[in-house]
Write a protein that holds these residues in place. Sequence first.
Motif, PDB file in Angstrom:
ATOM      1  N   ASP A   1       0.828  -1.218   0.000  1.00  0.00           N
ATOM      2  CA  ASP A   1       0.000   0.000   0.000  1.00  0.00           C
ATOM      3  C   ASP A   1       0.864   1.270   0.000  1.00  0.00           C
ATOM      4  O   ASP A   1       0.347   2.376   0.123  1.00  0.00           O
ATOM      5  CB  ASP A   1      -0.954   0.004   1.205  1.00  0.00           C
ATOM      6  CG  ASP A   1      -0.217  -0.093   2.538  1.00  0.00           C
ATOM      7  OD1 ASP A   1       1.021  -0.314   2.521  1.00  0.00           O
ATOM      8  OD2 ASP A   1      -0.861   0.039   3.597  1.00  0.00           O
TER       9      ASP A   1
ATOM     10  N   LYS B   1       2.973   4.188  -1.645  1.00  0.00           N
ATOM     11  CA  LYS B   1       2.836   4.816  -2.970  1.00  0.00           C
ATOM     12  C   LYS B   1       4.120   4.716  -3.800  1.00  0.00           C
ATOM     13  O   LYS B   1       4.067   4.698  -5.029  1.00  0.00           O
ATOM     14  CB  LYS B   1       2.366   6.270  -2.838  1.00  0.00           C
ATOM     15  CG  LYS B   1       3.304   7.206  -2.094  1.00  0.00           C
ATOM     16  CD  LYS B   1       2.680   8.597  -1.992  1.00  0.00           C
ATOM     17  CE  LYS B   1       3.606   9.568  -1.256  1.00  0.00           C
ATOM     18  NZ  LYS B   1       3.015  10.923  -1.180  1.00  0.00           N
TER      19      LYS B   1
ATOM     20  N   GLN C   1       3.920   1.289  -5.264  1.00  0.00           N
ATOM     21  CA  GLN C   1       2.867   1.262  -6.283  1.00  0.00           C
ATOM     22  C   GLN C   1       3.377   1.861  -7.596  1.00  0.00           C
ATOM     23  O   GLN C   1       3.081   1.365  -8.684  1.00  0.00           O
ATOM     24  CB  GLN C   1       1.632   2.016  -5.778  1.00  0.00           C
ATOM     25  CG  GLN C   1       0.875   1.241  -4.696  1.00  0.00           C
ATOM     26  CD  GLN C   1      -0.147   2.110  -3.959  1.00  0.00           C
ATOM     27  OE1 GLN C   1      -0.200   3.325  -4.138  1.00  0.00           O
ATOM     28  NE2 GLN C   1      -0.944   1.474  -3.105  1.00  0.00           N
TER      29      GLN C   1
ATOM     30  N   ASP D   1       3.655  -0.109 -11.177  1.00  0.00           N
ATOM     31  CA  ASP D   1       3.008   0.439 -12.385  1.00  0.00           C
ATOM     32  C   ASP D   1       3.949   0.405 -13.594  1.00  0.00           C
ATOM     33  O   ASP D   1       3.500   0.399 -14.742  1.00  0.00           O
ATOM     34  CB  ASP D   1       2.559   1.889 -12.140  1.00  0.00           C
ATOM     35  CG  ASP D   1       1.330   1.980 -11.236  1.00  0.00           C
ATOM     36  OD1 ASP D   1       0.674   0.929 -11.023  1.00  0.00           O
ATOM     37  OD2 ASP D   1       1.057   3.076 -10.711  1.00  0.00           O
TER      38      ASP D   1
ATOM     39  N   GLU E   1      -2.421  -6.755  -6.077  1.00  0.00           N
ATOM     40  CA  GLU E   1      -1.595  -5.743  -6.741  1.00  0.00           C
ATOM     41  C   GLU E   1      -0.757  -6.361  -7.864  1.00  0.00           C
ATOM     42  O   GLU E   1      -0.508  -5.725  -8.884  1.00  0.00           O
ATOM     43  CB  GLU E   1      -0.670  -5.068  -5.719  1.00  0.00           C
ATOM     44  CG  GLU E   1      -1.387  -4.216  -4.683  1.00  0.00           C
ATOM     45  CD  GLU E   1      -1.940  -5.021  -3.510  1.00  0.00           C
ATOM     46  OE1 GLU E   1      -2.503  -4.415  -2.595  1.00  0.00           O
ATOM     47  OE2 GLU E   1      -1.820  -6.280  -3.515  1.00  0.00           O
TER      48      GLU E   1
END
Length: 484
Positions: free
Chosen positions: A355, A357, A360, A364, A405
């Motif tokens: 979780d 950022k 993340q 991506d 994820e």
Amino acid sequence: MATPRDHVEQIRKIKFSIGGDPNPLTEDLHQAVRNLSAELYTKDVHFLMELIQNAEDNEYPEGVDPSLEFVITSRDITATGAPATLLMFNNEKGFSPKNIESICSVGRSTKKGNRNRGYIGEKGIGFKSVFLITAQPYVFSNGYQIRFNEGPCPHSNLGYIVPEWVDENPTLSDIKEIYGSTSSLPTTIIILPLKPDKVKPVKKQLSSVHPEVLLFLSKIKRFSVRKDNEDPKLNTVNAIAITSETDFVTRKNIDAESYTLRLAAAENGDKSEKECTYYMWRQKFPVKKENKVERRMEVDQWVITLAFPYQERLHRGAILPGVYAFLPTEMITNFPFIIQADFVLSSSRETILLDNKWNQGILDCVPSAFVSAFISLVKLTEDAPMFNLPLMFGFLPVNSSSYAELNAVRESIRAKLVKEDIVPSESGLDQRLFHKPHEVGRIQPVFWDILKKAREEGVSLHNLSSHGRYILHSSFDDTKYDQI
């Protein structure tokens, strides 16, 4: 210039007021040590990973293969009554006076703010993590021979950071006897007489070192764990020797490169090594402003490396981690490739913070890195026979992951690949043709027989796929590739 011994006496006198004037900062030092103690014993710190990280962050002389060796012995060379002692040998350049001052401090790492230069250490605990397993760590390096104590020093009432010179127990000849090599001792030696209740956990950690531990380390090329016991009954550690070799570095563009890496591991003195070769793809991506976090504020590029194993992965009966933050986590992704990046980890090092950022943002970028790597792999075999290609397609993440994820990563990879010319088709000529997945189809087995016969009779097949649909290449037209 002061000798190492003079330097240590100077630190004791000036910083810790031992035989000198009182230091007005003594109370601050006490508080810093109390904070260190709280951090050490409340966080689930893996001392072994901390020591490997430290060795990777060290500097090495030109022309040496950086190596890290652990030896566990039942000999009480420190005369502390320890039931077992762990020694770490590292052929780095060695401790400088600045490094010595750093380990005699709290929170004064010489590596802070250097993450862009490749330093991988995370917690700022580093060397102090050894206090989890020993009450008295010893450091021999570049003429320094010192030890520290977990308990308060009687002269300054401070623990952990007050250096004490060591003349004997052990001597360099004691250490040499355990090292056992005819060559000279490595520059840096750390000696850890183990706490009685830590002997079993330490042996367990040493026995479970993953053979892929060197996979994403850029400096250390040799790693070993062995035992030194006069009584064979005490040989309860599974020894291992791991070597890493990199070659064929190919720069694809300014932001990406590929290379092959070979790992070899031999257990318990076996002469036969197990090997695995990995195709490695390393790509840089700019860090987005919205993904910045305090712990990585100085970093402006994510460097993502994907490893594609050509043979069965080295596993030593252990799990096969799919995510690395330079060293393996315990995350099993269910993907046939491995993801490495500078992830922010949980305090136990077992998982990345999904979780977070920063993490993340990295995840991506993984689909783009994968697609670039996959296309490169397929095109890399341009001169190779078509029947080699199915191996490459085995790297596609067709199975779902237990992490939501990572399933998002998998779906994004799929969405990107369907737009690429990656599926091989029958050309009727010697050239290799690739098309988008939706442009290629299968034919019935009976038609393969007709095509085979036509080829044997020299019939021209150059218009074989001239109606907007292409025939899937025969090397892929097999039920075992249905999932792909």
